[in-house]
Structures are given as C-alpha cells and as structure tokens.
Design an enzyme around this catalytic site. Sequence first.
Site, PDB file in Angstrom:
ATOM      1  N   CYS A  13       0.944  -1.246   0.230  1.00  0.00           N
ATOM      2  CA  CYS A  13       0.093  -0.102   0.024  1.00  0.00           C
ATOM      3  C   CYS A  13       0.844   1.182  -0.210  1.00  0.00           C
ATOM      4  O   CYS A  13       2.052   1.023   0.118  1.00  0.00           O
ATOM      5  CB  CYS A  13      -0.908  -0.111   1.069  1.00  0.00           C
ATOM      6  SG  CYS A  13      -0.112   0.230   2.651  1.00  0.00           S
ATOM      7  N   ASP A  14       0.162   2.382  -0.117  1.00  0.00           N
ATOM      8  CA  ASP A  14       1.066   3.585  -0.125  1.00  0.00           C
ATOM      9  C   ASP A  14       1.251   4.179   1.167  1.00  0.00           C
ATOM     10  O   ASP A  14       2.374   4.505   1.837  1.00  0.00           O
ATOM     11  CB  ASP A  14       0.271   4.653  -0.960  1.00  0.00           C
ATOM     12  CG  ASP A  14       1.404   5.788  -1.373  1.00  0.00           C
ATOM     13  OD1 ASP A  14       2.278   5.470  -1.346  1.00  0.00           O
ATOM     14  OD2 ASP A  14       0.791   6.775  -1.791  1.00  0.00           O
TER      15      ASP A  14
END
Length: 100
Positions: A13-14
């Site tokens: 994920c970011d």
Amino acid sequence: MNGKDVRKLVIACDAGMGSSVMLAGHLRKSLKKQNVTVEHTPVDSIPSDADVVVCHTGLAARARRGAAEGTPLVQFEVYLGDPAVDRLVKAIKDGGEVGG
C-alpha cells in the site's frame, strides 16, 4: 505459479492505513486454513521473499519495481469484494494458477 505453492502474500500500500489494512485482515481470515502468511507493507518496501504481491492498480508500477523479478502481482480496483482478489483466494485454496 500454482496457488498451492503460495506461502507469503504481501499487501502493498501507499500510506499503510485504512482500506489496505482491512484487505489484509480479510485475506488472513479467508486463508486461515491454508499455510499462507499475509503481510501488509509499504509499496516501496516489499520483502524479497514475497510469493505474491497484491496492490491497488494505482500502485502497480511502483510495486513492480519493488517486488523481486518474477513475483506475481495481483492488481485490484476495490479493496473488498474485488474479483481479482477473489480469484487469488480461490487459486490458493484450490491450487489454480496465480497470474502476474
């Protein structure tokens, strides 16, 4: 790669918060009976021993750069209920092919 051979699945994920954490929890629950470790990690820190990387389509280019060469990358659009994630779970449970 055959889904029965998956031992480490990484959700990349970011930001590391929110929806991707829910997805990781959902996958842990879905794959509880399989011998699969589900980890959640930043897209720029994907471990080299990941068998499969799962990420949102918007992060796919970064995930490809960060994953070990040849590691299948499963992209999804919707964090919960995405058909790509459902196919991955089915492949791991039933021994189907995990694409990249």
